[in-house]
Each structure stands twice: as structure tokens, then as C-alpha cells.
Design an enzyme around this catalytic site. Sequence first.
Site, mmCIF file in Angstrom:
data_model
loop_
_atom_site.group_PDB
_atom_site.id
_atom_site.type_symbol
_atom_site.label_atom_id
_atom_site.label_comp_id
_atom_site.label_asym_id
_atom_site.label_seq_id
_atom_site.Cartn_x
_atom_site.Cartn_y
_atom_site.Cartn_z
ATOM 1 N N ASP A 197 0.783 -1.276 0.059
ATOM 2 C CA ASP A 197 0.057 0.075 0.188
ATOM 3 C C ASP A 197 0.905 1.343 0.071
ATOM 4 O O ASP A 197 2.157 1.377 0.216
ATOM 5 C CB ASP A 197 -0.901 0.068 1.168
ATOM 6 C CG ASP A 197 -0.202 -0.532 2.547
ATOM 7 O OD1 ASP A 197 0.883 -0.585 2.616
ATOM 8 O OD2 ASP A 197 -0.880 -0.949 3.436
ATOM 9 N N ASN A 205 -7.509 -2.858 14.282
ATOM 10 C CA ASN A 205 -8.917 -3.164 13.843
ATOM 11 C C ASN A 205 -8.988 -4.418 12.784
ATOM 12 O O ASN A 205 -9.909 -4.622 12.464
ATOM 13 C CB ASN A 205 -9.695 -1.993 13.358
ATOM 14 C CG ASN A 205 -8.747 -1.372 12.061
ATOM 15 O OD1 ASN A 205 -7.921 -2.186 11.403
ATOM 16 N ND2 ASN A 205 -9.386 -0.493 11.363
ATOM 17 N N HIS A 236 -7.155 -4.920 10.022
ATOM 18 C CA HIS A 236 -6.904 -4.502 8.685
ATOM 19 C C HIS A 236 -5.736 -5.274 8.518
ATOM 20 O O HIS A 236 -4.766 -5.270 9.000
ATOM 21 C CB HIS A 236 -7.134 -3.079 8.280
ATOM 22 C CG HIS A 236 -5.636 -2.272 8.816
ATOM 23 N ND1 HIS A 236 -5.955 -1.019 9.048
ATOM 24 C CD2 HIS A 236 -4.482 -2.535 8.937
ATOM 25 C CE1 HIS A 236 -4.816 -0.602 9.613
ATOM 26 N NE2 HIS A 236 -3.901 -1.440 9.172
ATOM 27 N N GLU A 256 -9.682 -2.099 5.297
ATOM 28 C CA GLU A 256 -10.157 -1.619 6.605
ATOM 29 C C GLU A 256 -11.271 -2.568 6.683
ATOM 30 O O GLU A 256 -12.204 -3.101 5.694
ATOM 31 C CB GLU A 256 -10.634 -0.091 6.552
ATOM 32 C CG GLU A 256 -9.376 0.671 6.535
ATOM 33 C CD GLU A 256 -8.627 0.928 7.619
ATOM 34 O OE1 GLU A 256 -8.578 -0.177 8.439
ATOM 35 O OE2 GLU A 256 -8.257 2.089 7.988
HETATM 36 C C1 GLP Z 1 -0.642 0.353 8.519
HETATM 37 C C2 GLP Z 1 -0.364 -0.635 7.226
HETATM 38 C C3 GLP Z 1 -0.316 -1.826 7.454
HETATM 39 C C4 GLP Z 1 0.512 -2.335 8.743
HETATM 40 C C5 GLP Z 1 -0.297 -1.645 9.960
HETATM 41 C C6 GLP Z 1 0.057 -2.061 11.456
HETATM 42 O O1 GLP Z 1 -1.692 0.510 8.631
HETATM 43 N N1 GLP Z 1 -0.806 -0.129 6.063
HETATM 44 O O2 GLP Z 1 0.117 -2.615 6.447
HETATM 45 O O3 GLP Z 1 -0.057 -3.820 9.099
HETATM 46 O O4 GLP Z 1 -0.044 -0.446 9.752
HETATM 47 O O5 GLP Z 1 1.414 -1.096 11.558
HETATM 48 P P1 GLP Z 1 2.153 -1.451 12.826
HETATM 49 O O6 GLP Z 1 3.088 -2.616 12.439
HETATM 50 O O7 GLP Z 1 2.952 -0.265 12.879
HETATM 51 O O8 GLP Z 1 1.276 -1.839 14.095
#
Ligand code: GLP
Length: 247
Positions: free
Chosen positions: A67, A136, A138, A143
Site C-alpha cells: 500500500d 482493527n 486490517h 479496512e
Molecule cells: C499500517 C499498514 C499495515 C500495517 C499496519 C500495522 O496501517 N498499512 O500494512 O500492517 O499499519 O502497523 P504496525 O506494524 O506499525 O502496528
Amino acid sequence: MRIIAVKDAGQMGLEAARLMAGVVREKPEAVLGLATGSTPLGTYAELARLCAREGLDFSKITSFNLDEYIGLDRDHPQSYFAYMKEHFVDLVNIAPENVFLPDGVAEDLEAECHEYDRLLESYGFADLQLLGIGTNGHIAFNEPDDHFVAATHKVALTAETIQANQRFFDRLEDVPTHAITLGMRGIMSARQLVLIASGSGKARAIADACFGPVTPKVPASIIQLHANAVVIADREALALTELAGQV
Ligand code: GLP
């Protein structure tokens, strides 16, 4: 789905890097699906170490990221492009022209989404897709919703995700509100999925994703349907599952 329970974030990072390095050794021209966020940092650090110290060779590897924020150009320090450059691309011998992320400032975002899917498919999808998980539930920026979206698409980030991402920006108003995300087709077409999670903030999401019903309300739950999915989670992230106490 296989769950690998590990002690802490450090072990999680090493275990994920071990699986990824295995793919790189076995198939030097493999396609890696890559993720951003805090969770994969240890994994990228270990891959960089393996490249520098043990000659792990990324020269023929291609990577596709999950993404990118809409509105941040590649030079913005919080763009996922900048993240990948800092934590992976500049630290291993991957060819920069083999590193793909969606373009969050493309003039025609619809066309960009379509083209990203076409490109990933033309490479035969990822041999291994690394995934984090949002609080959440995702994956990438898919989402919670009332349906799964197959194609790469533009998404409005939820308030919870915007809040969670605020730590990287000076002010809440600076956090992008939209992103381009790979859809479920691109993710589920990978030969192997490796979802990593650490810390108590992910405990609810991990319990629901691994043991709850498969539902777009918990997007990560879709990985239960994948034939070769591995979840690597630490003790805190497994706290609300039956595996708690086994690590
Ligand atoms: C973002 C990314 C996700 C990732 C998530 C969790 O939203 N788009 O791909 O898995 O964050 O992030 P973190 O690893 O910092 O908790």
C-alpha cells in the site's frame, strides 16, 4: 493456517526473516510482497544483516508493497516509498527498478490501481507476502467493511487507523486520510502468507483473525482460507487465544 508462537518482537522478526530468506535462497528471482509499519522493522534489519554478512542475494528479487498513502510523494519522509528505501532497499542489494509500490500522487488513481494489479499479476503474484495487522484487524489498508474488495483500490482510512498512524506525523491533520491498497485478490494469490504481530495492542485482532469467523469486519480473518498461511505472533499478541501461556 499455522501459528508460530514466539516469546517477543525480536524472535518474531527473526522467524519471519528466516522464512523470507528461505524463499530468496530457494528461488533467487522470487517476488516478495512487502509490508510497512513498526512490526516488520526487525525482519528488515535481519534481512539486511543476512545480505551483508551471509551474502543473501536480492539482486534478482522483485518486490511489491501492499500500500501507499494518497497525497504523499515518494520524497515525503512518511511515504511508504521512503520507509522501504530507508529500511530495506538501501540496505540490501535489490535493484531499485525491481521495487514496486503504488504511486500515491498519480494523477489518475483509478488507472494506477488497475495498473498495479496488472503489473503484480504479470509477475505471477508474490511467492511470499509479508503482512502486518492493524489494531482493527486490517491487512494492508483493507479496512473493516461489510464486504471484501478483490482489486487494488482507493480506500478511506478509518478514524482508528488515522489515530494509530498519528505517531509518525506532527499533527493529526497531517495524517493522510486515504490510501491505495492491494485488494484481497493480490494478497490471497501469494504462494505463502506470513502475518506477523507483536504486543498487547494486537491481541484482540489476532484472536479474532485466527479463531473468529471469516468476515470482512475483521479483514485479516480471510487468511484462514489460504492454503499456506503462517502467523508469527508473540506472547502478548497471543494473550487472548488458547495459545496464551504456551510461550
Ligand atoms: C499500517 C499498514 C499495515 C500495517 C499496519 C500495522 O496501517 N498499512 O500494512 O500492517 O499499519 O502497523 P504496525 O506494524 O506499525 O502496528
